[in-house]
Design an enzyme around this catalytic site. Structure first.
Site, PDB file in Angstrom:
ATOM      1  N   LYS A   1      -1.724 -55.301 -31.616  1.00  0.00           N
ATOM      2  CA  LYS A   1      -1.432 -55.654 -30.223  1.00  0.00           C
ATOM      3  C   LYS A   1      -0.179 -56.507 -30.077  1.00  0.00           C
ATOM      4  O   LYS A   1       0.179 -56.883 -28.945  1.00  0.00           O
ATOM      5  CB  LYS A   1      -2.637 -56.346 -29.599  1.00  0.00           C
ATOM      6  CG  LYS A   1      -3.827 -55.410 -29.412  1.00  0.00           C
ATOM      7  CD  LYS A   1      -5.014 -56.107 -28.784  1.00  0.00           C
ATOM      8  CE  LYS A   1      -6.174 -55.143 -28.551  1.00  0.00           C
ATOM      9  NZ  LYS A   1      -6.707 -54.560 -29.803  1.00  0.00           N
TER      10      LYS A   1
ATOM     11  N   LYS B   1      -8.393 -63.522 -29.465  1.00  0.00           N
ATOM     12  CA  LYS B   1      -8.757 -62.314 -30.208  1.00  0.00           C
ATOM     13  C   LYS B   1      -7.715 -62.047 -31.274  1.00  0.00           C
ATOM     14  O   LYS B   1      -6.568 -62.522 -31.173  1.00  0.00           O
ATOM     15  CB  LYS B   1      -8.879 -61.106 -29.275  1.00  0.00           C
ATOM     16  CG  LYS B   1      -7.676 -60.845 -28.388  1.00  0.00           C
ATOM     17  CD  LYS B   1      -8.001 -59.757 -27.360  1.00  0.00           C
ATOM     18  CE  LYS B   1      -6.975 -59.720 -26.239  1.00  0.00           C
ATOM     19  NZ  LYS B   1      -7.347 -58.741 -25.190  1.00  0.00           N
TER      20      LYS B   1
ATOM     21  N   SER C   1     -13.647 -55.186 -28.852  1.00  0.00           N
ATOM     22  CA  SER C   1     -13.764 -56.635 -28.620  1.00  0.00           C
ATOM     23  C   SER C   1     -14.376 -57.380 -29.810  1.00  0.00           C
ATOM     24  O   SER C   1     -14.996 -58.425 -29.645  1.00  0.00           O
ATOM     25  CB  SER C   1     -14.542 -56.943 -27.338  1.00  0.00           C
ATOM     26  OG  SER C   1     -15.914 -56.675 -27.430  1.00  0.00           O
TER      27      SER C   1
ATOM     28  N   GLN D   1      -4.863 -65.752 -24.546  1.00  0.00           N
ATOM     29  CA  GLN D   1      -4.458 -65.416 -23.192  1.00  0.00           C
ATOM     30  C   GLN D   1      -5.298 -66.196 -22.191  1.00  0.00           C
ATOM     31  O   GLN D   1      -6.470 -66.498 -22.460  1.00  0.00           O
ATOM     32  CB  GLN D   1      -4.650 -63.907 -22.939  1.00  0.00           C
ATOM     33  CG  GLN D   1      -3.855 -63.007 -23.872  1.00  0.00           C
ATOM     34  CD  GLN D   1      -4.248 -61.547 -23.738  1.00  0.00           C
ATOM     35  OE1 GLN D   1      -5.431 -61.222 -23.631  1.00  0.00           O
ATOM     36  NE2 GLN D   1      -3.266 -60.663 -23.756  1.00  0.00           N
ATOM     37  N   PRO D   2      -4.758 -66.510 -21.022  1.00  0.00           N
ATOM     38  CA  PRO D   2      -5.607 -67.095 -19.987  1.00  0.00           C
ATOM     39  C   PRO D   2      -6.662 -66.083 -19.549  1.00  0.00           C
ATOM     40  O   PRO D   2      -6.378 -64.881 -19.475  1.00  0.00           O
ATOM     41  CB  PRO D   2      -4.625 -67.404 -18.855  1.00  0.00           C
ATOM     42  CG  PRO D   2      -3.483 -66.461 -19.075  1.00  0.00           C
ATOM     43  CD  PRO D   2      -3.384 -66.278 -20.556  1.00  0.00           C
TER      44      PRO D   2
ATOM     45  N   ARG E   1     -19.072 -62.487 -30.426  1.00  0.00           N
ATOM     46  CA  ARG E   1     -20.162 -61.534 -30.643  1.00  0.00           C
ATOM     47  C   ARG E   1     -19.564 -60.221 -31.123  1.00  0.00           C
ATOM     48  O   ARG E   1     -18.441 -59.879 -30.773  1.00  0.00           O
ATOM     49  CB  ARG E   1     -20.944 -61.281 -29.343  1.00  0.00           C
ATOM     50  CG  ARG E   1     -21.856 -62.409 -28.930  1.00  0.00           C
ATOM     51  CD  ARG E   1     -22.576 -62.078 -27.633  1.00  0.00           C
ATOM     52  NE  ARG E   1     -23.226 -60.769 -27.689  1.00  0.00           N
ATOM     53  CZ  ARG E   1     -23.840 -60.202 -26.641  1.00  0.00           C
ATOM     54  NH1 ARG E   1     -23.882 -60.827 -25.480  1.00  0.00           N
ATOM     55  NH2 ARG E   1     -24.413 -59.022 -26.763  1.00  0.00           N
TER      56      ARG E   1
ATOM     57  N   ARG F   1      -4.587 -44.608 -22.608  1.00  0.00           N
ATOM     58  CA  ARG F   1      -5.411 -45.382 -21.669  1.00  0.00           C
ATOM     59  C   ARG F   1      -4.733 -46.723 -21.447  1.00  0.00           C
ATOM     60  O   ARG F   1      -4.404 -47.415 -22.407  1.00  0.00           O
ATOM     61  CB  ARG F   1      -6.820 -45.599 -22.203  1.00  0.00           C
ATOM     62  CG  ARG F   1      -7.789 -46.061 -21.094  1.00  0.00           C
ATOM     63  CD  ARG F   1      -9.144 -46.429 -21.646  1.00  0.00           C
ATOM     64  NE  ARG F   1      -9.133 -47.775 -22.207  1.00  0.00           N
ATOM     65  CZ  ARG F   1      -9.876 -48.170 -23.238  1.00  0.00           C
ATOM     66  NH1 ARG F   1     -10.660 -47.312 -23.859  1.00  0.00           N
ATOM     67  NH2 ARG F   1      -9.818 -49.408 -23.668  1.00  0.00           N
TER      68      ARG F   1
ATOM     69  N   GLU G   1      -4.006 -53.923 -21.763  1.00  0.00           N
ATOM     70  CA  GLU G   1      -3.978 -53.103 -22.979  1.00  0.00           C
ATOM     71  C   GLU G   1      -3.246 -51.797 -22.701  1.00  0.00           C
ATOM     72  O   GLU G   1      -3.370 -51.220 -21.617  1.00  0.00           O
ATOM     73  CB  GLU G   1      -5.401 -52.752 -23.442  1.00  0.00           C
ATOM     74  CG  GLU G   1      -6.293 -53.926 -23.740  1.00  0.00           C
ATOM     75  CD  GLU G   1      -6.153 -54.446 -25.148  1.00  0.00           C
ATOM     76  OE1 GLU G   1      -5.250 -53.953 -25.866  1.00  0.00           O
ATOM     77  OE2 GLU G   1      -6.932 -55.329 -25.522  1.00  0.00           O
TER      78      GLU G   1
ATOM     79  N   GLU H   1      -3.494 -48.384 -24.790  1.00  0.00           N
ATOM     80  CA  GLU H   1      -4.250 -47.826 -25.910  1.00  0.00           C
ATOM     81  C   GLU H   1      -3.784 -46.399 -26.203  1.00  0.00           C
ATOM     82  O   GLU H   1      -4.010 -45.482 -25.407  1.00  0.00           O
ATOM     83  CB  GLU H   1      -5.749 -47.825 -25.587  1.00  0.00           C
ATOM     84  CG  GLU H   1      -6.342 -49.214 -25.399  1.00  0.00           C
ATOM     85  CD  GLU H   1      -6.557 -49.947 -26.711  1.00  0.00           C
ATOM     86  OE1 GLU H   1      -6.247 -49.362 -27.766  1.00  0.00           O
ATOM     87  OE2 GLU H   1      -7.027 -51.086 -26.675  1.00  0.00           O
TER      88      GLU H   1
END
Length: 288
Positions: A90, A125, A132, A161-162, A199, A242, A257, A259
């Site tokens: 990313k 992330k 995720s 990121q905020p 998670r 996407r 994003e 993708e």
């Protein structure tokens, strides 16, 4: 003899990808021979296929060198390996921001609170991730920085990121393109809950619905896709894309994003005509 197409997945994708049971029969009905296979199946003869279409290779994020090595060995791969190399990390968001696109503000590998964007909450992330994984929403700067430190200590690039509060009501809008043309849009419900930490079992598939995008969303998504050829020169045009948008502070969409590697196409939620557009895109790529 019918052209042969491989829809390329992973062990988990073969079990769980909801697009494959729709795409494979549609391609067969169009007269194509279709194999639904794992990317890491050594028994597959990739040269025997007129096109190999990367789909739910969901384990690429923890096997990235191996995955990209495989992609470089496959003739007639879509999306092309050049796009996969660029898009699976990313950090490509830096390129999109430099191209003038409104990207969610991102700080890379921050080490102190003064580097955090002015916001009540942040998302942390890894730059190489899917579904995720290893992602969390924090309202405590120390907790956010501890998450960053854990990622960087493992040799990964961390992005902070905020958290944009509009996601809680509007969700994310996934803009799907097939064969370079807009196909459909799907709203994805908010996924990151306050206070839950990291998670690995999040699943937003129960909160999905087709939506009609706004003119501003169409304009931004098309601009993002139009920027790709200059950022990845020489790559074959993407078969699919996407583009995930979220509402910014002023309500205008911003890019979350882009993708090009293995995005869900949300075919079960797609309006009539989307599957036919996918089939035509595959046929056009075979003929190219």
């Amino acid at each position: 003899m019918s052209p042969r197409v491989a829809l390329v997945s992973s062990e988990r994708g073969l079990r769980l990808d909801p697009d494959l049971p729709i795409a494979a029969p549609a391609l067969r009905q169009a007269g194509l021979a279709v194999d639904v296979v794992r990317w890491d199946d050594a028994a597959v003869d990739w040269a025997d296929h007129d096109l190999a279409v990367v789909r739910s290779c969901w384990d690429y994020s923890w096997r990235l060198p191996e995955f990209l090595g495989w992609a470089a060995s496959v003739p007639r791969l879509r999306n092309a390996v050049e796009l996969l190399r660029w898009n699976t990390d990313k950090t490509h968001l830096r390129d999109l921001a430099r191209a003038g696109l409104p990207v969610v503000p991102t700080v890379w590998d921050p080490t102190e609170a003064g580097q955090l964007p002015d916001a009540p909450e942040w998302v942390v992330k890894p730059s190489v991730s899917a579904g995720s994984r290893d992602t969390a929403r924090w309202d405590d700067p120390a907790a956010a920085l501890a998450h960053v430190a854990e990622l960087t200590a493992a040799g990964r690039t961390a992005m902070l990121q905020p958290y944009l509060a509009g996601v809680d009501t509007a969700g994310e809008t996934a803009m799907l393109f097939l064969g370079g043309r807009f196909s459909h849009a799907v709203r994805k419900g908010p996924l990151l809950r306050r206070g839950e930490g990291v998670r690995q079992d999040r699943n937003s598939r129960g909160d999905l619905r087709a939506v009609e995008p706004t003119a501003a969303q169409r304009e931004l998504a098309e601009a993002a896709l139009d920027a790709v050829p200059a950022l990845v020169p020489g790559a074959a045009p993407p078969l699919y894309a996407r583009i995930d948008l979220v509402p910014g502070p002023a309500g205008r969409p911003v890019l979350l994003e882009l993708e090009l590697a293995e995005p869900s196409l949300f075919l079960p939620q797609a309006p009539a005509g989307a599957v036919a557009r996918l089939v035509r895109s595959v046929e056009d790529a075979i003929a190219a």
